[in-house]
Motif scaffolding. Structure first.
Motif, mmCIF file in Angstrom:
data_model
loop_
_atom_site.group_PDB
_atom_site.id
_atom_site.type_symbol
_atom_site.label_atom_id
_atom_site.label_comp_id
_atom_site.label_asym_id
_atom_site.label_seq_id
_atom_site.Cartn_x
_atom_site.Cartn_y
_atom_site.Cartn_z
ATOM 1 N N GLN A 30 -6.251 -1.499 8.522
ATOM 2 C CA GLN A 30 -6.163 -1.793 7.096
ATOM 3 C C GLN A 30 -5.299 -3.020 6.851
ATOM 4 O O GLN A 30 -5.658 -3.900 6.054
ATOM 5 N N ASP A 31 -4.167 -3.094 7.511
ATOM 6 C CA ASP A 31 -3.282 -4.252 7.415
ATOM 7 C C ASP A 31 -4.072 -5.532 7.705
ATOM 8 O O ASP A 31 -4.023 -6.507 6.941
ATOM 9 N N ASP A 52 0.845 -1.185 0.000
ATOM 10 C CA ASP A 52 0.000 0.000 0.000
ATOM 11 C C ASP A 52 0.886 1.243 0.000
ATOM 12 O O ASP A 52 1.805 1.357 0.819
ATOM 13 N N LYS A 93 1.694 5.055 0.684
ATOM 14 C CA LYS A 93 1.268 6.120 1.586
ATOM 15 C C LYS A 93 2.136 7.363 1.376
ATOM 16 O O LYS A 93 3.358 7.293 1.454
ATOM 17 N N VAL A 125 -0.026 5.563 11.542
ATOM 18 C CA VAL A 125 -0.536 4.193 11.612
ATOM 19 C C VAL A 125 -1.682 4.103 12.616
ATOM 20 O O VAL A 125 -2.699 3.441 12.377
ATOM 21 N N PHE A 177 4.022 -1.323 3.685
ATOM 22 C CA PHE A 177 3.684 0.064 3.358
ATOM 23 C C PHE A 177 4.863 0.678 2.602
ATOM 24 O O PHE A 177 6.001 0.654 3.079
ATOM 25 N N TYR A 192 -4.095 2.545 10.039
ATOM 26 C CA TYR A 192 -3.456 1.711 9.031
ATOM 27 C C TYR A 192 -3.261 0.291 9.538
ATOM 28 O O TYR A 192 -3.193 -0.660 8.749
#
Length: 318
Positions: A238-239, A216, A218, A230, A258, A235
């Protein structure tokens, strides 16, 4: 395999590529073979009347992805804040005149992952200021002629190109784009525990030495702030959700990286780094992801969207 599938669709430096929407057999999840992953997808994917069917879609537009009724990580962010805010986010009007002229995060994302779409989404404005009446009129005319694209200045474009070149100067970041993989594929699945339809859209998925990896991108204002981001932007959730969605579809758990690109200069350079979260942070993300999904399920099934958030008194006032 068709002709399109025989061609290499992954050009590091942005040549056009298009992939037909293909369907993975739903009988049993398979581990993706990135040496020839197109052969796993046998039939054109069809959407059902209730929403997009479970599967992976390579050509689904970002607009259609976000219009689907399934729940995404951004939807769970609203649920975590206050379930009522999810309904608000879906229905509130936008004041387009007040939106930022350029979102560098979107721009660098497009330049790296969807370079063929850059010219359709962005246009370079006049190379002058807006001081005199003539300059203001020229800008106004240009804006009126380009209402469907984001206007960027020549200096913005110069900065974006340097940021992009900075990404490819990093050995791990460069490997990410040279490895077999695909960009912007959308994965839909039905969660077994809650029976909710969920969706994710990884920026890039690759195979590196037999290891499936989700990446991803960022944009950050200085890499020293990323740990804070994070937590602040969840985030770590999201992970967890992206890892879970990928595993639910393919039957194999991927790594999650990331790719951080700084938009602020440090020693004359835009810093780039590839990072991953430690296990304890990932575990916290998974717990929060499941908690939010269960809350969403309760609210949806019971039509329970009337929630008033109770504030916490700030520490300095205690």
């Amino acid at each position: 395999m068709n002709t399109a599938a025989q061609q290499n669709p992954f050009d590091l430096f942005g040549d056009a590529h298009t992939q037909t929407e293909l369907q993975l057999s739903q009988a049993q999840p398979e581990t993706p073979d990135f040496d020839d992953f197109e052969t796993l997808y046998l039939e054109p994917k069809r959407s059902n009347i209730q929403g997009i069917a479970p599967g992976i879609y390579y050509d689904l537009s970002n607009r259609d992805y976000h219009r689907d009724q399934s729940i995404s990580k951004s939807g769970l962010d609203w649920i975590d804040e206050n379930p009522s805010q999810l309904i608000w986010s879906q229905n509130a009007p936008r004041d387009k005149d007040k939106e930022a002229a350029l979102d560098f995060g979107t721009a660098i994302h497009t330049l790296l992952l969807e370079p063929d779409n850059f010219d359709t989404q962005f246009v370079i404005g006049p190379d002058h200021a807006r001081r005199s009446n003539a300059e203001k009129e020229a800008w106004a005319k240009f804006e009126a002629e380009n209402t469907d694209r984001n206007i960027i200045t020549p200096d913005d474009l110069r900065k974006l190109k340097i940021m992009r070149e900075s990404v490819f100067a990093h050995p791990v970041a460069r490997m990410i784009f040279e490895a077999d993989g695909y960009n912007e594929a959308s994965i839909f699945w039905q969660d077994k525990e809650t029976e909710e339809m969920c969706r994710i859209r990884p920026d890039r998925a690759i195979n590196f030495n037999g290891r499936p990896i989700i990446v991803d991108v960022k944009k950050v204002e200085g890499l020293d702030r990323f740990e804070k981001h994070v937590e602040e932007f969840r985030y770590y959730v999201q992970d967890a959700m992206y890892t879970d969605g990928y595993e639910r579809h393919f039957g194999v758990k991927p790594e999650f990286w990331f790719l951080c690109v700084s938009s602020s200069v440090s020693a004359g350079k835009y810093e780039v780094e590839v990072v991953q979260l430690p296990d304890y942070w990932k575990e916290a993300g998974y717990e929060k992801y499941r908690e939010n999904l269960e809350t969403y399920t309760h609210c949806r099934r019971n039509d329970d969207w009337l929630h008033v958030r109770e504030l916490e008194r700030p520490r300095w006032a205690k």
